[in-house]
Design a protein around this motif. Structure first.
Motif, PDB file in Angstrom:
ATOM      1  N   VAL A  69       0.845  -1.193   0.000  1.00 13.68           N
ATOM      2  CA  VAL A  69       0.000   0.000   0.000  1.00 13.68           C
ATOM      3  C   VAL A  69       0.877   1.239   0.000  1.00 13.68           C
ATOM      4  O   VAL A  69       1.868   1.319   0.739  1.00 13.68           O
ATOM      5  CB  VAL A  69      -0.939   0.023   1.224  1.00 13.68           C
ATOM      6  CG1 VAL A  69      -1.735   1.332   1.269  1.00 13.68           C
ATOM      7  CG2 VAL A  69      -1.880  -1.167   1.191  1.00 13.68           C
ATOM      8  N   ARG A  79       0.144   5.677  -0.222  1.00 10.93           N
ATOM      9  CA  ARG A  79      -0.805   6.781  -0.294  1.00 10.93           C
ATOM     10  C   ARG A  79      -0.136   7.978  -0.956  1.00 10.93           C
ATOM     11  O   ARG A  79       1.070   8.187  -0.803  1.00 10.93           O
ATOM     12  CB  ARG A  79      -1.311   7.178   1.089  1.00 10.93           C
ATOM     13  CG  ARG A  79      -1.879   6.014   1.892  1.00 10.93           C
ATOM     14  CD  ARG A  79      -2.664   6.509   3.114  1.00 10.93           C
ATOM     15  NE  ARG A  79      -1.958   7.515   3.871  1.00 10.93           N
ATOM     16  CZ  ARG A  79      -1.157   7.253   4.906  1.00 10.93           C
ATOM     17  NH1 ARG A  79      -0.950   5.995   5.268  1.00 10.93           N
ATOM     18  NH2 ARG A  79      -0.565   8.220   5.564  1.00 10.93           N
ATOM     19  N   THR A 136      -5.155   6.114  -2.505  1.00  5.11           N
ATOM     20  CA  THR A 136      -4.517   4.920  -1.960  1.00  5.11           C
ATOM     21  C   THR A 136      -4.367   3.892  -3.072  1.00  5.11           C
ATOM     22  O   THR A 136      -5.329   3.616  -3.808  1.00  5.11           O
ATOM     23  CB  THR A 136      -5.342   4.326  -0.809  1.00  5.11           C
ATOM     24  OG1 THR A 136      -5.501   5.301   0.218  1.00  5.11           O
ATOM     25  CG2 THR A 136      -4.653   3.097  -0.226  1.00  5.11           C
ATOM     26  N   ALA A 155       2.533   2.973   4.100  1.00  5.96           N
ATOM     27  CA  ALA A 155       1.293   2.764   4.850  1.00  5.96           C
ATOM     28  C   ALA A 155       1.401   3.193   6.308  1.00  5.96           C
ATOM     29  O   ALA A 155       0.415   3.653   6.893  1.00  5.96           O
ATOM     30  CB  ALA A 155       0.888   1.294   4.760  1.00  5.96           C
TER      31      ALA A 155
END
Length: 319
Positions: free
Chosen positions: A125, A127, A163, A203
């Protein structure tokens, strides 16, 4: 009786030379019996012998950095000890690529057209600010999150973020011409960054919008609300122009023009350039930030406000 006249000059008798007077053939002795001259002595060394690595390490005692790690040891001996450690663009490029839990990254097209390339693993992940995506694999899942608040509504803060969930490749880019700098967070030091400096993060990085005070927001060149960064992982910062990092020792001070701030981890106060109004007018400088260590400051080589003024003036002159 016949008479034969004598020849003149009289012929000399031909004598064969003795065997000892004949030239003797020269025979080369076999290679095994030939005597070779002794080899020449080795040349004298042009430089003194180098010390072993253990001797060098015992003589050089690394200095601890206030942000972790060690300070560079290749400083000239005549440099004052209270000078800030400034890492140039080439030194910062040592972090052009790396890994993080869930993927890897690489920064390309440095200085003006920087691009952040990410390779996310399954479940990885990242962002980012909205609108930063250039391209991505079809396997990457993109979701958006809206964070509405009255404070962000009045201050112009970002109310949404993107995201990206792996697996797949992803490319992110900033809005302005500039560079991308990875900032590694160890969980022990908190950073403050301007709203325009954030590009993306991993993340486990926490990004919180906080007020820095009306006086500092008016004169530091930043918004009323700035981002306070904490946690562990990597945050990728963007700049207008190239970036330098200035490391400050405890009690050490350094002055930065308010329009060149990107991120900082030390205290600062505002003051007029040159110490007074008249000096500020004469030098063409306005308010500056006086930082006090320990900590570090990231500065950008170009001023966005000055560039906007240049564009407006050029557009007005052309019209």
């Amino acid at each position: 009786m016949s008479y034969q006249p004598a020849e003149y000059p009289p012929q000399q008798p031909q004598y064969a030379p003795a065997a000892s007077q004949l030239p003797q053939p020269q025979y080369a002795p076999p290679a095994s019996q030939q005597q070779h001259p002794p080899p020449p002595p080795p040349p004298l060394p042009l430089h003194p012998p180098q010390q072993s690595q253990q001797q060098q390490q015992s003589q050089q005692k690394p200095q601890a950095s206030p942000l972790g790690g060690q300070q560079p040891q290749n400083q000239p001996q005549n440099q004052p000890q209270n000078q800030p450690q400034i890492q140039s663009q080439n030194q910062l490029r040592q972090s052009d690529s790396g890994t993080f839990p869930g993927g890897s990254y690489a920064v390309t097209h440095r200085d003006t057209n920087a691009v952040l390339g990410l390779d996310l693993q399954q479940g990885g992940v990242v962002r980012s600010k909205p609108g930063a995506m250039i391209h991505m694999s079809a396997t990457v899942q993109l979701t958006g999150k809206v964070k509405f608040s009255m404070r962000k509504l009045f201050t112009g803060g970002e109310m949404s973020e993107s995201t990206y969930l792996g697996p797949g490749r992803l490319a992110l880019g900033p809005t302005l011409f500039g560079d991308i700098i990875p900032l590694h967070l160890d969980g022990r030091h908190n950073w403050v960054i301007g709203r325009d400096a954030f590009l993306a993060c991993t993340a486990d990085v926490r990004k919180e919008s906080k007020a820095q005070g009306f006086s500092k927001s008016m004169f530091s060149g930043e918004d009323v609300f700035v981002y306070h960064i904490s946690g562990q992982g990597i945050i990728w910062l963007t700049s207008f122009g190239a970036v330098d990092r200035i490391d400050l020792q405890p009690g050490e001070q350094h002055i930065v023009d308010n329009g060149h701030l990107v991120a900082w981890s030390c205290d600062y106060r505002m003051e007029k350039a040159g110490g007074g109004t008249m000096n500020s007018i004469k030098t063409g400088e306005g308010l500056v930030c006086r930082f006090t260590g320990p900590g570090a400051v990231f500065v950008q080589t170009r001023n966005k406000d000055e560039f906007q003024s240049f564009i407006r003036a050029s557009a007005g002159a052309g019209g």
